[in-house]
Design an enzyme around this catalytic site. Structure first.
Site, short mmCIF file in Angstrom:
data_model
loop_
_atom_site.label_atom_id
_atom_site.label_comp_id
_atom_site.label_asym_id
_atom_site.label_seq_id
_atom_site.Cartn_x
_atom_site.Cartn_y
_atom_site.Cartn_z
N ASP A 283 0.82 -1.21 0.00
CA ASP A 283 0.00 0.00 0.00
C ASP A 283 0.86 1.26 0.00
O ASP A 283 1.92 1.31 0.63
CB ASP A 283 -0.89 -0.02 1.25
CG ASP A 283 -1.73 1.22 1.39
OD1 ASP A 283 -2.56 1.47 0.51
OD2 ASP A 283 -1.54 1.94 2.39
N GLU B 26 1.32 -0.48 -5.16
CA GLU B 26 0.38 0.61 -5.45
C GLU B 26 1.22 1.89 -5.44
O GLU B 26 1.51 2.45 -4.38
CB GLU B 26 -0.73 0.70 -4.39
CG GLU B 26 -1.77 1.75 -4.75
CD GLU B 26 -2.29 2.54 -3.55
OE1 GLU B 26 -3.23 3.32 -3.73
OE2 GLU B 26 -1.73 2.40 -2.44
#
Length: 741
Positions: free
Chosen positions: A420, A473
């Site tokens: 993330d 990401e």
């Protein structure tokens, strides 16, 4: 023994000088909970050829050392400290209380260390790949006695204790042993076992006294409760050998990778039980076959590392080594993973090494210093999320995170990690104004320490488990995210194509009459498509916080929004790149995602919604069955443009596989205009079969298409010697495959 201190004296009937280690200062520190090296005082110690046993037992009225059948009373020497010379070797303590209760236990301070020099060396060097085997709470038999070994890294603490119901949460009772210069504290507690609650009580370097959850704890209480839970994670009998033997091929760049992103707490709920989310076992029963039937290849879980606040969706974890108890204990999470593997599905975990919450029981200010985080808020505090940033330059912190990545692979057989918010890690000035950040040593904004950490994590994970995948990401144009570390890249297997997502959603949300002026939103992403190994993501972030659901983004009235969405999904699945779709998007959920409620399954059965779901199912099957649609997802030789007309908002391209694979032609029409006799060039002569049409009645469309396929004519077009004429329905995508002669 403190310099110049004197042994305490006893007021008991023995009335004799006590051993040198029982100084008045030591005894006072024990009672006050200030003694940080209690193994120097408690337990067995030789003094003048006799073995003295000392124990600290608050509230006890009498303590006896039992050796075989012989009891030796221990005298109360000061406050709650009892001591006596005890003959023999192994002994147990018999403790009696005022209410008549009697407890017999082995003495924790009679046991030697569990961790050896090699563990300490690896921890200090920051290369302990199985850090969780050394730290945390481990049920074990030590020196012939059953109990639990506790170990925690807190190098600046003055004192660290294990507290729990077994010692009425009294930090004076089970003080841990500091191990050399490693910064690790450990103790073996006899009789403590699986499912016991515990925390570490830390007397910090700054004098603070706090109770902390175990950073390497394998289990936690259900939030808002905050204790760690002893969990014996050894001995799980995995039965997923067939999957493990083939999973490398399942996640490769030439494989059809289609990911179903799931928030476990809101996929389905049990409203006959107060709205309870499904358990890991129930998810294994219900979610796994659903995902399999839909044709996805992998399930990606929003973070399940234990987290205190439901509203964070798991993105503010406090227990990186503990699968959340919200859905069941750790072995049941393994059951879920195994069920997925037996169904031929991979399981990916959304992993959050970019930040952690400030909750008092977590990592923040762990030992009275900024241990895991930077002290300077310009480096150590995320303004966007009000969270703390790991100090990636600290050897032990980096080891803590790298080992955690391996932990999920080795203990839970996960098939990969989606990391993330990588961009927030790569840049020191991420979401900061001038003066709010600290430049690197060269004066730039790159975070060298975070870059080195990500490279080490990827190199280590792929070095130990080359059959898994890591996914970034990353929302910027940082170079080499999915390039090998030895060539200067970050080493990820894949990167989310955020540019593709932003541009194409911007396009499809527009009224078709205006799309002709934004045609480059569809063509531009191909400029960077092959710079990385990309996944095309329509994730949870696109259907929350007022952004609306996917169907709410679509313009038009009546059936047009569904036609737009079907066309968009068909375009996405035929475009180069692996696929990711958030739950509920597959059936065009009417409203945006709410983590506090299950998906709108009632809407899923409505004809138009069911049609979208049927299309996604068929797209997954087509994607997997046609090599031309996946084997060169990351290879520019697998793609070529065809007829594209901005004025008509049409777009065409050819997808190629390896030699011998049938090519696939895709034609998109993003206007509500039916185009008959629409001519496009084809790379090979002969029959071209329509293998998918988003306007099919099966999906809720008008059933306008090319049933029976079309044959080419020797009329050059789009750089090819042959062409075909097709019916191109409004707001649709038509997919043709060359029929082998």
């Amino acid at each position: 023994m403190a310099t110049g201190s004197k042994p305490a004296t006893t007021g008991t009937t023995r009335d004799q000088a006590l051993p040198d280690h029982l100084t008045s200062e030591a005894l006072d520190a024990l009672g006050a909970g200030r003694h940080g090296r209690v193994f120097d005082v408690l337990g067995p110690h030789k003094f003048k050829n006799r073995r003295w046993v000392t124990t600290f037992q608050p509230d006890a009225v009498e303590v006896t050392a039992r050796v075989g059948a012989k009891d030796t009373p221990l005298a109360r020497v000061s406050g709650d400290v009892f001591a006596a010379a005890v003959p023999g070797k192994a002994y147990e303590l018999v403790i009696r209380y005022a209410d008549g209760t009697e407890v017999m236990t082995a003495d924790p301070y009679a046991f030697g260390p569990v961790l050896g020099d090699f563990d300490q060396y690896l921890i200090g060097e920051g290369t302990h790949k199985q850090l969780w085997r050394a730290l945390g709470a481990h049920v074990m038999t030590h020196e012939g006695v059953e109990g639990t070994h506790f170990a925690v890294w807190a190098p600046n603490a003055r004192r660290v204790s294990v507290v729990g119901h077994f010692n009425i949460w009294d930090g004076r009772r089970h003080v841990m042993r500091p191990l050399g210069n490693s910064g690790v504290w450990e103790v073996f507690l006899p009789g403590v076992g699986d499912q016991d609650l515990y925390k570490y009580e830390v007397l910090g370097a700054d004098g603070s006294l706090v109770q902390k959850a175990d950073p390497v704890g394998f289990g936690s209480q259900h939030p808002p409760e905050q204790a760690s839970v002893v969990r014996d994670i050894d001995g799980y009998g995995w039965d997923d050998g067939d999957w493990m033997a083939q999973r490398r091929a399942k996640g490769a760049v030439d494989a059809p990778v289609s990911i179903y992103e799931v928030h476990l707490g809101s996929w389905r709920r049990r409203y006959d039980d107060g709205g309870r989310p499904l358990s890991y076992k129930e998810l294994a029963r219900d979610l796994v076959p659903y995902v399999k039937d839909m044709g996805f290849t992998h399930i990606e879980l929003l973070p399940i590392s234990e987290f205190p606040f439901d509203g964070s969706w798991g993105y503010q974890p406090v227990g990186l080594y503990a699968p959340t108890i919200r859905f069941g204990p750790p072995h049941e999470f393994r059951d879920f993973v195994e069920a997925a593997h037996k169904a031929g599905l991979g399981v990916l975990l959304d992993w959050v090494p970019g930040h952690f919450p400030t909750d008092a029981h977590g990592l923040a200010h762990f030992d009275g210093t900024h241990l895991y985080e930077h002290a300077d808020p310009r480096e150590g505090f995320h303004q966007d999320w009000n969270t703390l940033i790991y100090n990636y330059g600290r050897t032990e912190v980096r080891n803590f995170l790298v080992a955690n990545a391996l932990y999920w692979m080795e203990e839970y057989h996960l098939d990969g990690l989606r990391v993330d918010a990588v961009a927030s890690m790569l840049y020191r000035n991420y979401s900061r104004e001038e003066g709010q950040w600290v430049p690197n040593k060269d004066g730039g904004h790159e975070n060298y320490e975070a870059i080195a950490f990500l490279q080490e994590m990827n190199a280590t994970v792929y070095g130990e488990h080359p059959d898994v995948m890591t996914v970034a990401e990353e929302s910027t144009s940082f170079p080499g995210v999915s390039k090998p570390v030895d060539t200067g890249g970050l080493g990820f297997g894949y990167k989310w194509n955020m540019g593709w997502m932003n541009d194409t959603l911007s396009y499809i949300e527009k009224n078709p009459i205006y799309r002709q002026y934004h045609h480059d939103d569809l063509t531009r992403p191909l400029m960077w498509q092959y710079s990385e190994n990309f996944i095309l993501p329509i994730s949870h972030d696109e259907v929350v916080h007022g952004k609306g659901s996917m169907i709410e983004k679509m313009p038009g009235e009546g059936d047009d929004p569904f036609a737009n969405l079907r066309a968009y999904y068909a375009y996405m699945w035929t475009h180069p790149g692996k696929k990711l779709l958030f739950m509920g998007c597959e059936f065009a959920q009417p409203e945006e995602w709410n983590h506090n409620a299950e998906l709108n399954w009632g809407a899923a059965d409505q004809p138009a919604n069911a049609g979208v779901r049927e299309l996604v199912r068929d797209l997954n099957r087509l994607y997997a069955s046609e090599p031309a649609l996946h084997v060169k997802d990351c290879d520019p030789s697998g793609f070529a443009w065809l007829n594209g007309d901005a004025g008509q908002s049409t777009l065409g391209y050819v997808r190629y596989g390896h030699d011998g694979d049938a090519p696939v032609v895709v034609m998109c029409n993003f206007t509500p205009v039916l185009r008959e006799g629409f001519a496009i060039g084809v790379p090979q002569p002969g029959q071209w079969d329509e293998v998918l049409n988003s306007d099919s009645a099966n999906y809720g469309g008008g059933n306008r298409g090319n049933l029976g396929g079309v044959r080419s004519r020797p009329e050059p077009r789009d750089g090819h010697d042959h062409s075909v004429e097709i019916v191109l329905p409004p707001l649709s995508v038509v997919v043709l495959r060359h029929a082998k002669q």
